[in-house]
Scaffold this active site. Structure first.
Site, PDB file in Angstrom:
ATOM      1  N   LYS A 194       0.821  -1.216   0.000  1.00 39.99           N
ATOM      2  CA  LYS A 194       0.000   0.000   0.000  1.00 39.99           C
ATOM      3  C   LYS A 194       0.864   1.280   0.000  1.00 39.99           C
ATOM      4  O   LYS A 194       2.063   1.241   0.294  1.00 39.99           O
ATOM      5  CB  LYS A 194      -0.930  -0.031   1.219  1.00 39.99           C
ATOM      6  CG  LYS A 194      -1.960  -1.174   1.175  1.00 39.99           C
ATOM      7  CD  LYS A 194      -2.927  -1.081   2.363  1.00 39.99           C
ATOM      8  CE  LYS A 194      -3.984  -2.176   2.296  1.00 39.99           C
ATOM      9  NZ  LYS A 194      -4.965  -2.044   3.415  1.00 39.99           N
ATOM     10  N   TYR A 223     -12.338  -2.204  -3.751  1.00 37.26           N
ATOM     11  CA  TYR A 223     -12.827  -2.329  -2.369  1.00 37.26           C
ATOM     12  C   TYR A 223     -14.354  -2.216  -2.281  1.00 37.26           C
ATOM     13  O   TYR A 223     -14.888  -1.912  -1.207  1.00 37.26           O
ATOM     14  CB  TYR A 223     -12.163  -1.274  -1.482  1.00 37.26           C
ATOM     15  CG  TYR A 223     -10.783  -1.661  -0.988  1.00 37.26           C
ATOM     16  CD1 TYR A 223     -10.593  -2.751  -0.128  1.00 37.26           C
ATOM     17  CD2 TYR A 223      -9.658  -0.934  -1.351  1.00 37.26           C
ATOM     18  CE1 TYR A 223      -9.337  -3.096   0.340  1.00 37.26           C
ATOM     19  CE2 TYR A 223      -8.386  -1.279  -0.886  1.00 37.26           C
ATOM     20  CZ  TYR A 223      -8.245  -2.358  -0.036  1.00 37.26           C
ATOM     21  OH  TYR A 223      -6.989  -2.706   0.445  1.00 37.26           O
ATOM     22  N   GLU A 242      -9.711 -11.042  -7.484  1.00 38.79           N
ATOM     23  CA  GLU A 242      -8.781  -9.924  -7.272  1.00 38.79           C
ATOM     24  C   GLU A 242      -7.577 -10.001  -8.221  1.00 38.79           C
ATOM     25  O   GLU A 242      -7.118  -8.974  -8.729  1.00 38.79           O
ATOM     26  CB  GLU A 242      -8.309  -9.906  -5.812  1.00 38.79           C
ATOM     27  CG  GLU A 242      -9.429  -9.547  -4.845  1.00 38.79           C
ATOM     28  CD  GLU A 242      -8.982  -9.509  -3.383  1.00 38.79           C
ATOM     29  OE1 GLU A 242      -9.808  -9.143  -2.539  1.00 38.79           O
ATOM     30  OE2 GLU A 242      -7.810  -9.838  -3.087  1.00 38.79           O
ATOM     31  N   HIS A 247      -2.264  -5.349   1.564  1.00 38.35           N
ATOM     32  CA  HIS A 247      -3.552  -6.024   1.377  1.00 38.35           C
ATOM     33  C   HIS A 247      -3.268  -7.476   1.053  1.00 38.35           C
ATOM     34  O   HIS A 247      -2.295  -7.779   0.356  1.00 38.35           O
ATOM     35  CB  HIS A 247      -4.336  -5.412   0.198  1.00 38.35           C
ATOM     36  CG  HIS A 247      -5.466  -6.306  -0.263  1.00 38.35           C
ATOM     37  ND1 HIS A 247      -6.710  -6.287   0.332  1.00 38.35           N
ATOM     38  CD2 HIS A 247      -5.508  -7.290  -1.194  1.00 38.35           C
ATOM     39  CE1 HIS A 247      -7.472  -7.213  -0.238  1.00 38.35           C
ATOM     40  NE2 HIS A 247      -6.770  -7.830  -1.167  1.00 38.35           N
ATOM     41  N   ASN A 282      -2.096   0.377   6.716  1.00 38.15           N
ATOM     42  CA  ASN A 282      -1.520  -0.832   7.294  1.00 38.15           C
ATOM     43  C   ASN A 282      -0.670  -1.640   6.320  1.00 38.15           C
ATOM     44  O   ASN A 282      -0.576  -2.867   6.424  1.00 38.15           O
ATOM     45  CB  ASN A 282      -2.622  -1.680   7.948  1.00 38.15           C
ATOM     46  CG  ASN A 282      -3.697  -2.075   6.958  1.00 38.15           C
ATOM     47  OD1 ASN A 282      -3.604  -1.769   5.777  1.00 38.15           O
ATOM     48  ND2 ASN A 282      -4.716  -2.766   7.447  1.00 38.15           N
TER      49      ASN A 282
HETATM   50  P1  ADP Z   1      -7.842  -6.704   5.857  1.00 42.18           P
HETATM   51  O1  ADP Z   1      -7.055  -5.770   4.970  1.00 42.18           O
HETATM   52  O2  ADP Z   1      -7.046  -7.162   7.045  1.00 42.18           O
HETATM   53  O3  ADP Z   1      -8.450  -7.865   5.091  1.00 42.18           O
HETATM   54  P2  ADP Z   1     -10.516  -5.526   5.931  1.00 42.18           P
HETATM   55  O4  ADP Z   1     -10.809  -6.338   4.694  1.00 42.18           O
HETATM   56  O5  ADP Z   1     -11.464  -5.645   7.073  1.00 42.18           O
HETATM   57  O6  ADP Z   1      -9.043  -5.850   6.496  1.00 42.18           O
HETATM   58  O7  ADP Z   1     -10.434  -3.983   5.562  1.00 42.18           O
HETATM   59  C1  ADP Z   1      -9.847  -3.559   4.354  1.00 42.18           C
HETATM   60  C2  ADP Z   1      -8.954  -2.366   4.644  1.00 42.18           C
HETATM   61  O8  ADP Z   1      -9.760  -1.265   5.067  1.00 42.18           O
HETATM   62  C3  ADP Z   1      -7.953  -2.546   5.792  1.00 42.18           C
HETATM   63  O9  ADP Z   1      -6.771  -3.241   5.407  1.00 42.18           O
HETATM   64  C4  ADP Z   1      -7.658  -1.098   6.163  1.00 42.18           C
HETATM   65  O10 ADP Z   1      -6.762  -0.478   5.241  1.00 42.18           O
HETATM   66  C5  ADP Z   1      -9.042  -0.480   6.015  1.00 42.18           C
HETATM   67  N1  ADP Z   1      -9.774  -0.491   7.302  1.00 42.18           N
HETATM   68  C6  ADP Z   1     -10.343  -1.562   7.904  1.00 42.18           C
HETATM   69  N2  ADP Z   1     -10.913  -1.219   9.081  1.00 42.18           N
HETATM   70  C7  ADP Z   1     -10.711   0.119   9.220  1.00 42.18           C
HETATM   71  C8  ADP Z   1     -11.060   1.080  10.214  1.00 42.18           C
HETATM   72  N3  ADP Z   1     -11.744   0.739  11.317  1.00 42.18           N
HETATM   73  N4  ADP Z   1     -10.667   2.369  10.021  1.00 42.18           N
HETATM   74  C9  ADP Z   1      -9.990   2.763   8.918  1.00 42.18           C
HETATM   75  N5  ADP Z   1      -9.621   1.889   7.929  1.00 42.18           N
HETATM   76  C10 ADP Z   1      -9.976   0.582   8.074  1.00 42.18           C
HETATM   77 MG    MG Z   2      -9.930  -7.907   3.638  1.00 43.04          MG
END
Ligand code: ADP
Ligand code: MG
Length: 140
Positions: A11, A51, A128, A117, A114
């Site tokens: 990212k 997304y 994807e 992905h 974070n």
């Molecule tokens: P992951 O990436 O671990 O699969 P999710 O699919 O739940 O997590 O969420 C997709 C992405 O959305 C996350 O990696 C993060 O960048 C963002 N995200 C998820 N939860 C939050 C939150 N509470 N606040 C801000 N951004 C979030």
């Molecule tokens: Mg996810």
């Protein structure tokens, strides 16, 4: 366990800090092979389509803005149980909850920014991967 493919994205927070190589080293140390990789700069609309499943979540707008704020590196990882294995290497979504040694524990800035992905299952991985790569670009 089967040989699987999973979609990974390094990212903008990580590409901004020049962490592509450090993150790729984690994948390779875990036995995940990078069989396709390219650096692209997503538009807000392209990030939004990727997304789409999160469209109703309160962070969706912020997420699309972040993902289109700077280049990303999209990649296909291949290996035994690649989807679950990559999720392990990535660590929990929230870096505060991520295990020691994981990418998010070491590199993530926040729950939103974070660093990586990863697909959550082989079925989503197939969709994807097809969003970013043609079959000709996958060299296993
Ligand atoms: P992951 O990436 O671990 O699969 P999710 O699919 O739940 O997590 O969420 C997709 C992405 O959305 C996350 O990696 C993060 O960048 C963002 N995200 C998820 N939860 C939050 C939150 N509470 N606040 C801000 N951004 C979030
Ligand atoms: Mg996810």
């Amino acid at each position: 366990m089967a040989i699987e493919r999973t979609l990974s994205i390094i990212k903008p927070d990580a590409t901004n800090r020049n962490l592509t190589g450090a993150i790729n080293a984690k994948f390779e140390a875990a036995g995940l092979r990078i069989i396709a990789q390219k650096r692209i700069h997503l538009t807000d609309a392209q990030a939004g389509k990727f997304y789409e499943v999160h469209a109703a979540r309160p962070f969706y707008g912020e997420l699309c803005e972040f993902m289109s704020s700077a280049p990303v590196v999209v990649q296909v990882l291949e290996g035994e149980d690649a989807n679950a294995k990559n999720r392990e290497v990535m660590g929990a979504t929230n870096p505060a909850e991520a295990a020691e040694g994981t990418i998010r524990k070491e590199f993530a800035l926040s729950i939103g920014e974070n660093s990586v992905h990863g697909s959550d299952a082989p079925e989503t991985a197939a969709v994807e991967i097809a969003y970013f790569f043609s079959g000709l670009e996958l060299v296993g």
